[in-house]
Scaffold this motif. Structure first.
Motif, PDB file in Angstrom:
ATOM      1  N   ARG A   1       0.822  -1.226   0.000  1.00 13.95           N
ATOM      2  CA  ARG A   1       0.000   0.000   0.000  1.00 13.95           C
ATOM      3  C   ARG A   1       0.849   1.265   0.000  1.00 13.95           C
TER       4      ARG A   1
ATOM      5  N   ASP B   1      -2.148   3.773   3.093  1.00 14.74           N
ATOM      6  CA  ASP B   1      -3.172   3.267   3.999  1.00 14.74           C
ATOM      7  C   ASP B   1      -4.441   2.820   3.268  1.00 14.74           C
ATOM      8  N   VAL B   2      -4.373   2.711   1.952  1.00 15.10           N
ATOM      9  CA  VAL B   2      -5.462   2.200   1.122  1.00 15.10           C
ATOM     10  C   VAL B   2      -4.843   1.313   0.047  1.00 15.10           C
ATOM     11  N   ASN B   3      -5.655   0.663  -0.764  1.00 16.09           N
ATOM     12  CA  ASN B   3      -5.141  -0.154  -1.864  1.00 16.09           C
ATOM     13  C   ASN B   3      -5.116   0.686  -3.138  1.00 16.09           C
TER      14      ASN B   3
ATOM     15  N   THR C   1      -8.761   3.988  -5.533  1.00 14.77           N
ATOM     16  CA  THR C   1      -8.471   2.754  -4.821  1.00 14.77           C
ATOM     17  C   THR C   1      -9.452   1.628  -5.128  1.00 14.77           C
TER      18      THR C   1
ATOM     19  N   ARG D   1     -10.725  -0.953   0.912  1.00 18.49           N
ATOM     20  CA  ARG D   1      -9.855  -1.565   1.923  1.00 18.49           C
ATOM     21  C   ARG D   1      -9.965  -3.057   1.899  1.00 18.49           C
TER      22      ARG D   1
END
Length: 75
Positions: A30, A53-55, A72, A75
């Motif tokens: 990530r 902190d996300v994909n 993204t 999550r």
């Protein structure tokens, strides 16, 4: 051609508007990873890793090269 480190898991990449950086997204760690692009077109090693902190899927870079948003997968 492989680039980055074995843990980077690059999913997609985009060149900055000024042509001096390549931004790549990584799904597993990530991160947004920045490489320099030399005048001969060869990439530098990783210059910066930014945790998201996300994909992240696709890096989006504004024309001024400063803001980067990360669409993204959730999550």
């Amino acid at each position: 051609m492989p680039f980055g480190g074995p843990d980077d898991g690059v999913s997609s990449a985009k060149v900055s508007p000024d042509g001096r950086s390549l931004y790549a997204t990584t799904l597993l760690p990530r991160k947004l990873v920045r490489f320099g692009i030399h005048t001969d077109g060869i990439l530098s090693g990783v210059e910066q890793r930014i945790g998201t902190d996300v994909n992240p899927i696709f890096p989006t870079i504004t024309p001024d090269g400063r803001a980067r948003s990360l669409p993204t997968t959730g999550r």
